[in-house]
Write a protein that holds these residues in place. Structure first.
Motif, mmCIF file in Angstrom:
data_model
loop_
_atom_site.group_PDB
_atom_site.id
_atom_site.type_symbol
_atom_site.label_atom_id
_atom_site.label_comp_id
_atom_site.label_asym_id
_atom_site.label_seq_id
_atom_site.Cartn_x
_atom_site.Cartn_y
_atom_site.Cartn_z
ATOM 1 N N TYR A 342 -92.458 -26.456 12.649
ATOM 2 C CA TYR A 342 -91.305 -25.679 13.116
ATOM 3 C C TYR A 342 -91.274 -25.639 14.637
ATOM 4 C CZ TYR A 342 -88.578 -21.816 14.802
ATOM 5 O OH TYR A 342 -87.697 -21.072 15.539
ATOM 6 N N ALA A 343 -92.417 -25.333 15.260
ATOM 7 C CA ALA A 343 -92.452 -25.230 16.715
ATOM 8 C C ALA A 343 -92.074 -26.552 17.378
ATOM 9 C CB ALA A 343 -93.846 -24.795 17.177
ATOM 10 N N MET A 344 -92.381 -27.661 16.730
ATOM 11 C CA MET A 344 -92.046 -28.981 17.268
ATOM 12 C C MET A 344 -90.576 -29.332 17.061
ATOM 13 S SD MET A 344 -95.424 -31.005 15.870
ATOM 14 C CE MET A 344 -94.836 -32.637 16.331
ATOM 15 N N THR A 345 -89.960 -28.781 16.014
ATOM 16 C CA THR A 345 -88.609 -29.215 15.612
ATOM 17 C C THR A 345 -87.660 -28.039 15.455
ATOM 18 O OG1 THR A 345 -89.156 -29.108 13.242
ATOM 19 C CG2 THR A 345 -89.613 -31.190 14.385
ATOM 20 N N ALA A 346 -87.876 -26.973 16.220
ATOM 21 C CA ALA A 346 -87.119 -25.728 16.033
ATOM 22 C C ALA A 346 -85.621 -25.912 16.194
ATOM 23 C CB ALA A 346 -87.626 -24.659 16.999
ATOM 24 N N ASP A 347 -85.199 -26.974 16.878
ATOM 25 C CA ASP A 347 -83.769 -27.199 17.080
ATOM 26 C C ASP A 347 -83.078 -27.740 15.828
ATOM 27 O OD1 ASP A 347 -83.819 -26.544 19.946
ATOM 28 O OD2 ASP A 347 -84.982 -28.387 20.137
ATOM 29 N N ASP A 348 -83.840 -28.172 14.842
ATOM 30 C CA ASP A 348 -83.258 -28.695 13.601
ATOM 31 C C ASP A 348 -82.570 -27.562 12.849
ATOM 32 O OD1 ASP A 348 -82.888 -29.650 10.887
ATOM 33 O OD2 ASP A 348 -84.323 -31.247 11.348
ATOM 34 N N LYS A 349 -81.303 -27.777 12.525
ATOM 35 C CA LYS A 349 -80.528 -26.725 11.866
ATOM 36 C C LYS A 349 -80.971 -26.479 10.430
ATOM 37 C CE LYS A 349 -76.430 -27.529 14.725
ATOM 38 N NZ LYS A 349 -76.780 -26.422 15.619
ATOM 39 N N GLY A 350 -81.878 -27.304 9.924
ATOM 40 C CA GLY A 350 -82.400 -27.080 8.578
ATOM 41 C C GLY A 350 -83.347 -25.896 8.468
ATOM 42 N N TRP A 351 -83.857 -25.418 9.605
ATOM 43 C CA TRP A 351 -84.699 -24.216 9.607
ATOM 44 C C TRP A 351 -83.802 -22.982 9.535
ATOM 45 C CZ3 TRP A 351 -89.646 -24.923 8.800
ATOM 46 C CH2 TRP A 351 -90.281 -26.081 9.255
ATOM 47 N N LYS A 352 -84.016 -22.157 8.507
ATOM 48 C CA LYS A 352 -83.160 -20.974 8.360
ATOM 49 C C LYS A 352 -84.001 -19.762 7.953
ATOM 50 C CE LYS A 352 -79.091 -23.653 6.985
ATOM 51 N NZ LYS A 352 -78.105 -23.923 5.912
ATOM 52 N N PRO A 353 -83.704 -18.610 8.557
ATOM 53 C CA PRO A 353 -84.360 -17.372 8.126
ATOM 54 C C PRO A 353 -83.649 -16.804 6.906
ATOM 55 C CG PRO A 353 -82.903 -16.912 9.954
ATOM 56 C CD PRO A 353 -82.804 -18.397 9.698
ATOM 57 N N THR A 354 -84.204 -15.736 6.347
ATOM 58 C CA THR A 354 -83.537 -15.047 5.255
ATOM 59 C C THR A 354 -82.193 -14.514 5.732
ATOM 60 O OG1 THR A 354 -84.637 -12.964 5.842
ATOM 61 C CG2 THR A 354 -85.705 -14.347 4.174
ATOM 62 N N GLU A 355 -81.264 -14.327 4.808
ATOM 63 C CA GLU A 355 -79.911 -13.889 5.168
ATOM 64 C C GLU A 355 -79.904 -12.542 5.871
ATOM 65 O OE1 GLU A 355 -77.335 -13.942 1.837
ATOM 66 O OE2 GLU A 355 -77.350 -16.128 1.620
ATOM 67 N N ASN A 356 -80.844 -11.671 5.511
ATOM 68 C CA ASN A 356 -80.864 -10.333 6.100
ATOM 69 C C ASN A 356 -81.825 -10.215 7.282
ATOM 70 O OD1 ASN A 356 -82.932 -10.723 4.267
ATOM 71 N ND2 ASN A 356 -83.106 -8.550 3.758
ATOM 72 N N SER A 357 -82.287 -11.343 7.816
ATOM 73 C CA SER A 357 -83.115 -11.295 9.027
ATOM 74 C C SER A 357 -82.249 -10.905 10.225
ATOM 75 C CB SER A 357 -83.757 -12.665 9.285
ATOM 76 O OG SER A 357 -84.849 -12.901 8.435
ATOM 77 N N PRO A 358 -82.855 -10.203 11.214
ATOM 78 C CA PRO A 358 -84.248 -9.766 11.246
ATOM 79 C C PRO A 358 -84.496 -8.561 10.327
ATOM 80 C CG PRO A 358 -83.108 -9.010 13.212
ATOM 81 C CD PRO A 358 -82.135 -9.871 12.469
ATOM 82 N N GLU A 359 -85.665 -8.578 9.692
ATOM 83 C CA GLU A 359 -86.037 -7.538 8.731
ATOM 84 C C GLU A 359 -87.064 -6.590 9.339
ATOM 85 O OE1 GLU A 359 -86.091 -9.480 4.406
ATOM 86 O OE2 GLU A 359 -87.282 -10.630 5.829
ATOM 87 N N ASP A 360 -87.048 -5.367 8.845
ATOM 88 C CA ASP A 360 -88.059 -4.391 9.237
ATOM 89 C C ASP A 360 -89.279 -4.598 8.330
ATOM 90 O OD1 ASP A 360 -89.602 -2.300 10.052
ATOM 91 O OD2 ASP A 360 -88.145 -0.721 9.589
ATOM 92 N N ILE A 361 -90.175 -5.480 8.772
ATOM 93 C CA ILE A 361 -91.400 -5.780 8.023
ATOM 94 C C ILE A 361 -92.561 -5.108 8.732
ATOM 95 C CG2 ILE A 361 -92.946 -7.593 7.207
ATOM 96 C CD1 ILE A 361 -90.572 -9.491 7.167
ATOM 97 N N ARG A 362 -93.297 -4.278 8.004
ATOM 98 C CA ARG A 362 -94.434 -3.561 8.579
ATOM 99 C C ARG A 362 -95.692 -3.908 7.796
ATOM 100 N NH1 ARG A 362 -91.780 2.434 9.803
ATOM 101 N NH2 ARG A 362 -89.628 1.681 10.094
ATOM 102 N N VAL A 363 -96.836 -3.778 8.458
ATOM 103 C CA VAL A 363 -98.112 -4.145 7.861
ATOM 104 C C VAL A 363 -98.903 -2.894 7.535
ATOM 105 C CG1 VAL A 363 -100.292 -5.370 8.203
ATOM 106 C CG2 VAL A 363 -98.163 -6.344 9.098
#
Length: 428
Positions: A342-363
């Motif tokens: 991903y870091a090498m090819t981040a400009d590729d439009k095939g990379w997609k986050p979840t529809e509701n990103s950004p999400e409130d994810i806590r650890v």
């Protein structure tokens, strides 16, 4: 044309970590510049991580010499153009009891390769190059235009640092323009937590932080609810994720020893999270590996011999741990290489986050059975315009001014054939 990607890779090598590093180092000089490889405990003790990285560079020096002698293209342009700095970092998690992943990776992290194949491990003692108490070691960069020279490559494929890894992370971010360096974190996030605590504003100069970690509403791989990297230092993960929040104090875990973040920061951190949900879908079978490496192995490639030794152990371990995985169908999930890709090819439009990103994810950091769990609010509730706790919103989950903002990645352009891409890059 997309520009060259500048990377810091924070890692705990580890089998799939090494594959991810090889993927990055095999890039063209126009694609990638690896500024720093920072090491943390995780899969194994950090000293073993260092030995594995030094062994990798030793093998790559031999591989490039072998390819020259064979009249083949040397490859590994990114490495030859810009040898990365290597720095040793965290030996232990911030607060938690330490857990290692040697049950899968072997005690040395590479399936016992240093004992079974000692001729593939460098004989030199490298510890003093990273010892801050010893005399400084000056290693000049490889002269421009001389990158193909065997003399230029001899022990010049990396630059050892006597600084701690989190200090090197901050130095690299400070010396490069803001929003130009991507941090790829494929181990526990301890080094990143230490860097962000020491100098939050410098840490926020990162373009984004790409994290292999967590699992969301899927089984974990180290407990029923937790993925290994997040479990290994849950406090560190929680602290790094907190920097994505408009109010970091709203999600920083209680009772941890690092200093609090300032009340106001210049910006929020961008985190791209690659949980098991997506990394488990990117794999490499034993059959794929056998086919891709066969000709190089037969021709005497040092790299093919080295990788084949630890990959064979890995496939045997998977057969032992998982039912229904046998023969050429045994599948290795390429968790860490996906993040590097991903870091090498981040400009590729095939990379997609979840529809509701950004999400409130806590650890979760304090639960008896849920340490390292990624908690996501799936309730269909109205947001609250305020930063004070509301009677119906314990924990500020609904506040528009609190909570984390994590971009959880969900689709990739290479899911169907990523294993083949990885192998072709490494061996061609």
């Amino acid at each position: 044309m997309p520009g060259k990607k500048k990377l810091i890779i924070d890692t705990d090598p580890g089998i799939d970590d090494i594959l991810g590093l090889l993927l990055a180092l095999s890039a063209s000089a126009e694609e990638v510049e690896i500024l720093l490889i920072s090491l943390t405990f995780g899969n194994i003790e950090v000293k073993s991580c260092l030995r594995n990285v030094v062994s990798m560079f030793h093998i790559l020096e031999r591989e490039m010499q072998w390819r020259r002698e064979q009249g083949r293209p040397e490859g590994f342009e990114a490495l030859r153009a810009c040898p990365p700095i290597v720095a040793v970092g965290a030996e232990d998690p911030l607060e938690d009891q330490k857990m290692l992943g040697d049950y899968f990776h072997g005690v040395d992290g590479l399936g016992g390769i240093h004992a079974t194949h000692p001729h593939l491990t460098p004989k030199e003692t490298w510890d003093h190059l990273f010892d801050a108490s010893s005399e400084p070691t000056v290693i000049d960069p490889v002269p421009s235009g001389d990158i193909a020279s065997p003399k230029a490559l001899a022990h010049r494929t990396f630059i050892p640092s006597k600084r701690r890894a989190h200090e090197e992370i901050l130095r690299v971010l400070r010396e490069n323009d803001p929003d130009t360096v991507t941090v790829v974190a494929v181990g526990p996030l301890t080094n990143l937590a230490l860097a962000s605590a020491a100098d939050p504003e410098t840490f926020l100069r990162a373009k984004e932080v790409v994290v292999m970690g967590g699992t969301v509403n899927k089984p974990g791989n180290v407990t029923p609810v937790a993925e290994f990297n997040t479990y290994a230092d849950a406090f560190a993960a929680a602290r790094v994720y907190a920097l994505t929040s408009p109010s970091p104090k709203s999600t920083v875990p209680p009772g941890e020893s690092l200093p609090p973040y300032p009340e106001s920061l210049s910006k929020q951190l961008t985190v791209r999270l690659f949980p098991l949900n997506i990394t488990m879908r990117h794999g490499m079978t034993r059959g794929q590996y056998r086919k891709a490496a066969a000709s190089s192995l037969e021709a005497g490639s040092p790299l093919a011999e080295w990788v084949s030794a630890f990959i064979a152990h890995t496939f045997r371990t998977i057969e032992r741990l998982h039912t229904g995985h046998v023969g050429d169908d045994v599948d290795l999930s390429l968790h860490d290489p996906v993040c590097v890709w991903y870091a090498m090819t981040a400009d590729d439009k095939g990379w997609k986050p979840t529809e509701n990103s950004p999400e409130d994810i806590r650890v979760e950091t304090t639960g008896q059975w849920t340490r390292g769990m990624c908690v996501v609010d799936g309730r269909n509730r109205h947001r609250i315009d305020g930063d004070e706790e509301h009677a119906s919103d314990h924990g500020l989950w609904l506040s528009m001014k609190a909570g984390n903002r994590i971009w959880r990645m969900d689709e990739s352009p290479a899911e169907a054939n990523f294993g083949e891409i990885l192998l072709e890059r490494i061996f061609t």
